[in-house]
Each structure stands twice: as C-alpha cells, then as structure tokens.
Design a protein around this motif. Structure first.
Motif, short mmCIF file in Angstrom:
data_model
loop_
_atom_site.label_atom_id
_atom_site.label_comp_id
_atom_site.label_asym_id
_atom_site.label_seq_id
_atom_site.Cartn_x
_atom_site.Cartn_y
_atom_site.Cartn_z
N LYS A 1 -5.57 8.57 -0.32
CA LYS A 1 -5.55 9.83 -1.07
C LYS A 1 -6.27 9.68 -2.42
O LYS A 1 -7.04 10.56 -2.82
CB LYS A 1 -4.11 10.30 -1.27
CG LYS A 1 -4.02 11.67 -1.88
CD LYS A 1 -2.62 12.23 -1.81
CE LYS A 1 -2.64 13.67 -2.32
NZ LYS A 1 -1.34 14.30 -2.24
N ARG B 1 -11.76 1.50 0.88
CA ARG B 1 -10.32 1.24 0.90
C ARG B 1 -10.14 -0.25 1.14
O ARG B 1 -10.66 -0.82 2.09
CB ARG B 1 -9.63 2.02 2.02
CG ARG B 1 -8.11 1.95 1.88
CD ARG B 1 -7.41 1.93 3.24
NE ARG B 1 -6.03 1.49 3.07
CZ ARG B 1 -5.65 0.21 3.12
NH1 ARG B 1 -6.52 -0.74 3.32
NH2 ARG B 1 -4.39 -0.11 2.95
N PHE C 1 0.89 9.04 -5.01
CA PHE C 1 -0.02 10.18 -4.97
C PHE C 1 0.49 11.33 -4.12
O PHE C 1 -0.11 12.39 -4.09
CB PHE C 1 -1.41 9.74 -4.50
CG PHE C 1 -2.18 8.99 -5.53
CD1 PHE C 1 -2.88 9.65 -6.52
CD2 PHE C 1 -2.19 7.60 -5.55
CE1 PHE C 1 -3.59 8.97 -7.49
CE2 PHE C 1 -2.88 6.90 -6.51
CZ PHE C 1 -3.59 7.58 -7.49
N GLU C 2 1.60 11.14 -3.43
CA GLU C 2 2.16 12.21 -2.60
C GLU C 2 2.76 13.33 -3.44
O GLU C 2 2.58 14.50 -3.15
CB GLU C 2 3.23 11.65 -1.65
CG GLU C 2 2.67 10.87 -0.49
CD GLU C 2 1.72 11.66 0.39
OE1 GLU C 2 2.00 12.85 0.66
OE2 GLU C 2 0.69 11.10 0.79
N SER D 1 -5.11 3.15 -1.83
CA SER D 1 -4.65 4.49 -1.47
C SER D 1 -5.79 5.36 -0.94
O SER D 1 -6.78 5.60 -1.63
CB SER D 1 -4.03 5.18 -2.70
OG SER D 1 -3.86 6.55 -2.46
N PHE E 1 1.73 2.83 -3.42
CA PHE E 1 0.69 3.58 -4.10
C PHE E 1 0.40 4.90 -3.40
O PHE E 1 0.15 5.91 -4.06
CB PHE E 1 -0.57 2.71 -4.23
CG PHE E 1 -0.31 1.47 -5.02
CD1 PHE E 1 -0.26 1.51 -6.40
CD2 PHE E 1 -0.07 0.26 -4.38
CE1 PHE E 1 0.02 0.38 -7.15
CE2 PHE E 1 0.21 -0.89 -5.11
CZ PHE E 1 0.25 -0.83 -6.50
N GLU E 2 0.45 4.90 -2.09
CA GLU E 2 0.23 6.15 -1.36
C GLU E 2 1.32 7.16 -1.72
O GLU E 2 1.05 8.34 -1.93
CB GLU E 2 0.22 5.87 0.14
CG GLU E 2 -0.65 6.81 0.95
CD GLU E 2 -2.12 6.76 0.60
OE1 GLU E 2 -2.58 7.72 -0.06
OE2 GLU E 2 -2.82 5.81 0.96
N GLN E 3 2.56 6.67 -1.83
CA GLN E 3 3.67 7.56 -2.20
C GLN E 3 3.53 8.07 -3.63
O GLN E 3 3.92 9.20 -3.93
CB GLN E 3 5.01 6.83 -2.04
CG GLN E 3 5.39 6.63 -0.59
CD GLN E 3 6.62 5.74 -0.42
OE1 GLN E 3 7.27 5.35 -1.38
NE2 GLN E 3 6.92 5.40 0.83
N ASP F 1 -9.69 0.84 -3.77
CA ASP F 1 -8.29 1.16 -3.99
C ASP F 1 -7.58 1.05 -2.65
O ASP F 1 -8.21 1.18 -1.59
CB ASP F 1 -8.10 2.56 -4.58
CG ASP F 1 -6.77 2.71 -5.28
OD1 ASP F 1 -6.73 2.60 -6.52
OD2 ASP F 1 -5.75 2.93 -4.59
N ALA G 1 0.82 -1.21 0.00
CA ALA G 1 0.00 0.00 0.00
C ALA G 1 0.86 1.26 0.00
O ALA G 1 0.51 2.25 -0.65
CB ALA G 1 -0.94 -0.01 1.20
N ASP G 2 1.97 1.25 0.72
CA ASP G 2 2.84 2.43 0.79
C ASP G 2 3.32 2.89 -0.58
O ASP G 2 3.47 4.08 -0.84
CB ASP G 2 4.06 2.16 1.68
CG ASP G 2 3.70 2.07 3.15
OD1 ASP G 2 2.55 2.41 3.50
OD2 ASP G 2 4.56 1.65 3.94
#
Length: 195
Positions: A80, A99, A17-18, A78, A13-15, A76, A10-11
């Motif tokens: 975000k 989520r 979008f960062e 993410s 995909f979160e990154q 998803d 998950a990290d």
C-alpha cells in the motif's frame, strides 16, 4: 512499555497503512518536514550515481532524495505504501520502486548512497548484523550511509540510539562517521565507506 524482541514483520507495516493514509504524519508534520530538510542538507549537495532508500513509505523523503541521485531505488515492505509512493513520484523517471523486506531481501547491485531513515530500530540484532554485512559489501568505496532515527521511547526491538550505535560499531572497520547531529527528538549520522 514492552519492547518487541524480534524484527517487526511486513504485516505490522501493512496494518499501519490500513487505518490511515499517513500513519506517521510524514506529509503534514512540521517535525517531519524539518527532519527531512536536515536529512537532505546532510548530503552536502553531493550527487550520487546509484542511491537506495530502504523503507520509503509513501515517498515523501524519496521525493527530496531523487534530485541527488542519477538513479534511486526506493524499497518498502508495504504494498500500500509503495502504491502511494509511485503515484507521488510518477513524473520522476530516475526513481524505481520495489517491494522488499530488507535485510532478508536485498538488491544485488552496489550503491553510492544508502539511506536508512526511521528503519533500523525495527530490526533485531540478527537482522541488524545482516544489514551491516550487506552494507559493507554493497556500498561503493567512498559511498555514504545516512542514518536518521527518532530517539524517544519505542516498543521496537531497538531504540534509535541503540540501532545507530550498533550498526555503526559493526561497520567501524569499513569507514568513518563524517557528520552527525543530535536533535531534541532524533539523531542523524552520515557514515562514509573508506576508499
């Protein structure tokens, strides 16, 4: 290029979008727009009671799938991305968001349509097998599985071709591919579960 050996977490995909609101240019790329249009055309105008889109990102494809489903669940990993997708589709009450890190986390209900667009190649063989097991037991008889994947080089656990071929071969006894398209940069496979 060294490929990841395990499913992306998950990290990752979160990154993605960062640093940008649209990491894959889903909203602005002519390539993505053409691919999305062909993805929807592949459904042949069919309407579905319950649809599931796995890996909805910011909801660009979700918005195009929504008119084809009485109810559409878009998931998803993410937070975000989901926030942006909810804003995009706020006026469409037939779409719900959740989520979820599929296939480790998966809905319990059954669906007539499952869309995996640019998702399966992020999974290792173990998660790919887990996804196939879930699809076999949660896709309604006569239901459609739509796969769309970039076929260029990646550093993901699978290439687009490997991902689609492995998933489809695992499901071979459950149904058949009824539509396919091989384009310059992506492939599309529409698989229907036997009745």
């Amino acid at each position: 290029m060294t490929r990841h050996s395990r499913s992306l977490e998950a990290d990752y995909f979160e990154q993605m979008f960062e640093g940008t609101d649209d990491p894959w240019d889903l909203e602005t790329s002519p390539y993505e727009q053409a691919k999305f249009a062909e993805t929807v055309r592949a459904l042949g105008g069919r309407s579905y009671e319950q649809g599931l889109e796995i890996g909805c990102a910011k909801g660009v494809l979700t918005q195009l799938l929504a008119p084809h489903c009485k109810k559409l669940l878009a998931v998803d990993v993410s937070v975000k991305a989901l926030k942006a997708a909810k804003l995009r589709l706020e006026p469409q009450p037939n779409v719900e968001f959740e989520r979820m890190a599929f296939p480790g986390e998966a809905p319990e209900n059954a669906f007539e349509l499952v869309v995996l667009s640019e998702v399966v190649y992020y999974w290792d063989d173990g998660d790919l097998a887990l996804a196939a097991t879930w699809i076999a037991s949660h896709l309604e008889p006569g239901g459609d599985l739509l796969l769309v994947h970039w076929t260029g080089e990646t550093d993901y656990p699978q290439t687009g071709d490997e991902a689609a071929e492995k998933l489809l071969s695992t499901l071979a006894g459950e149904g058949n591919v009824i539509g396919e398209a091989d384009r310059e940069k992506y492939r599309l496979d529409l698989w229907r579960k036997s009745v």
